[in-house]
Write an enzyme that holds these catalytic residues in place. Sequence first.
Site, short mmCIF file in Angstrom:
data_model
loop_
_atom_site.label_atom_id
_atom_site.label_comp_id
_atom_site.label_asym_id
_atom_site.label_seq_id
_atom_site.Cartn_x
_atom_site.Cartn_y
_atom_site.Cartn_z
N ASP A 155 0.83 -1.20 0.00
CA ASP A 155 0.00 0.00 0.00
C ASP A 155 0.88 1.26 0.00
O ASP A 155 2.10 1.17 0.19
CB ASP A 155 -0.93 -0.05 1.23
N GLU A 185 0.06 -0.25 -5.33
CA GLU A 185 -0.95 0.81 -5.44
C GLU A 185 -0.27 2.12 -5.87
O GLU A 185 -0.79 3.22 -5.66
CB GLU A 185 -1.70 0.99 -4.11
N PRO A 201 0.35 3.78 -8.84
CA PRO A 201 -0.30 4.85 -9.62
C PRO A 201 -1.44 5.55 -8.88
O PRO A 201 -1.66 6.75 -9.09
CB PRO A 201 -0.82 4.15 -10.88
N LEU A 202 -2.15 4.83 -8.02
CA LEU A 202 -3.25 5.45 -7.28
C LEU A 202 -2.75 6.60 -6.41
O LEU A 202 -3.35 7.68 -6.38
CB LEU A 202 -3.94 4.38 -6.40
N ASP A 248 -10.66 2.80 -3.61
CA ASP A 248 -11.06 1.51 -3.03
C ASP A 248 -12.50 1.16 -3.44
O ASP A 248 -13.38 2.02 -3.42
CB ASP A 248 -11.05 1.59 -1.50
C1 GLA Z 1 -6.03 1.37 1.36
C2 GLA Z 1 -6.11 0.36 0.22
C3 GLA Z 1 -7.18 -0.67 0.53
C4 GLA Z 1 -6.87 -1.37 1.84
C5 GLA Z 1 -6.72 -0.35 2.96
C6 GLA Z 1 -6.19 -0.96 4.23
O1 GLA Z 1 -7.19 2.14 1.45
O2 GLA Z 1 -6.36 1.00 -0.99
O3 GLA Z 1 -7.26 -1.61 -0.52
O4 GLA Z 1 -5.69 -2.13 1.69
O5 GLA Z 1 -5.81 0.70 2.61
O6 GLA Z 1 -5.98 -0.05 5.24
#
Ligand code: GLA
Length: 422
Positions: free
Chosen positions: A172, A205, A207-208, A233
């Site tokens: 993450d 994650e 690029p997000l 998400d």
């Molecule tokens: C972020 C991620 C989710 C999840 C949560 C956990 O929001 O994008 O997919 O893993 O963290 O805290």
Amino acid sequence: MALKLLSLDMRLVCELELSPLALVFWSILGVRALNNGLARTPTMGWLHWERFMCNLDCQEEPDACISEQLFMQMAELMVSDGWKDAGYEYLCIDDCWMAPQRDSKGRLQADPQRFPSGIKHLANYVHSKGLKLGIYADVGNKTCAGFPGSFGSYDIDAQTFADWGVDLLKFDGCHCDSIVSLENGYRYMSLALNKTGRSIVYSCEWPLYLRPFHKPNYTDIQYYCNHWRNFDDVYDSWESIKSILAWTVINQKEIVEVAGPGSWNDPDMLVIGNFGLSWDQQVTQMALWAIMAAPLLMSNDLRQISSQAKALLQNEDVIAINQDPLGKQGYCFRKEKQVEVWERPLSNLAWAVALRNLQEVGGPYPYTIQVSSLGRGLACNPGCIITQLLPEKVHLGFYEWTLTLKTRINPSGTVLLRLERF
Ligand code: GLA
């Protein structure tokens, strides 16, 4: 330069731009993250986050808290209820598995109350069932839920996961000090996983978290990651599924071409079998995740799932589209007021086509399309055999190039077709 970088404290490395020269040097040394031979088709499995989130209360909610018991139960069901046979292989832990502190040697450790046997034991158990285990960590100082982050400890964390027998890492991007740290952290962890010598799928994650600041360089991202989240998400709601699909259509020029064996766009978990989607909306999620060559990571409760949702998630024809070895991601090629038409090229000159009804009112919408317009004009030239796969399987038969296909699509639903060129 590279050797010097390798010997630097990780904290410093994170602040430095990794020079192209250093990366070339690393690749000459044989460290090639993308070429890890993994995720040649989109990863399939189960991931706890959307359904179980950060439930730490094992006193009040022993069956829903994040604990080894939850994962052992899911592992058993994945085997006994046909999920493994359908292709769902990775049982993945998300955030909130950790103890609040690292151990005396600086290693991450599982919460001792909720995971009394430890992750290595859980990995052994999962492996004994013929499944693989995924785990979660964060590139920054803390995970999104506030547990220890991997910043400054990438090597030791990668080695810990490898020692435990972990097979996938979801990494993450919360709590990172800067964009440079974020990008270099994602790169560094990829190399660190590779250095362990264990086969570990790397789910990013990057690029997000990058997109609010600048456009992601997908050539770079796909070099390091097996799949990557681009967008928010997923929630257990139709609004959420629609927003993911809308984002994908708007950005498809940028993201579709980078997908392929070993590197996939990840539109987040399947929420089929939960509370928020109608039957037709669940069909839409399954059909479009197949068209998008998305990782199929369910987040639901396998102990309580309707037979209808189970049959949809285990539909072998739809899974075959998702897992097609050509590995090309599909795209939306026609957007009308009421209908979106998506298509995906498959191996052996076959195509998948999804007709999505955007209306959320009225009854089934009659929609007619020229078969000559499908598959870039190739799918039915000179003819094709069309099978409807969703919402239920119907053999529609042979279509010549000049014919039209008539369908009816339920509100917010999708008709998924497979076209075999004749
Ligand atoms: C972020 C991620 C989710 C999840 C949560 C956990 O929001 O994008 O997919 O893993 O963290 O805290």
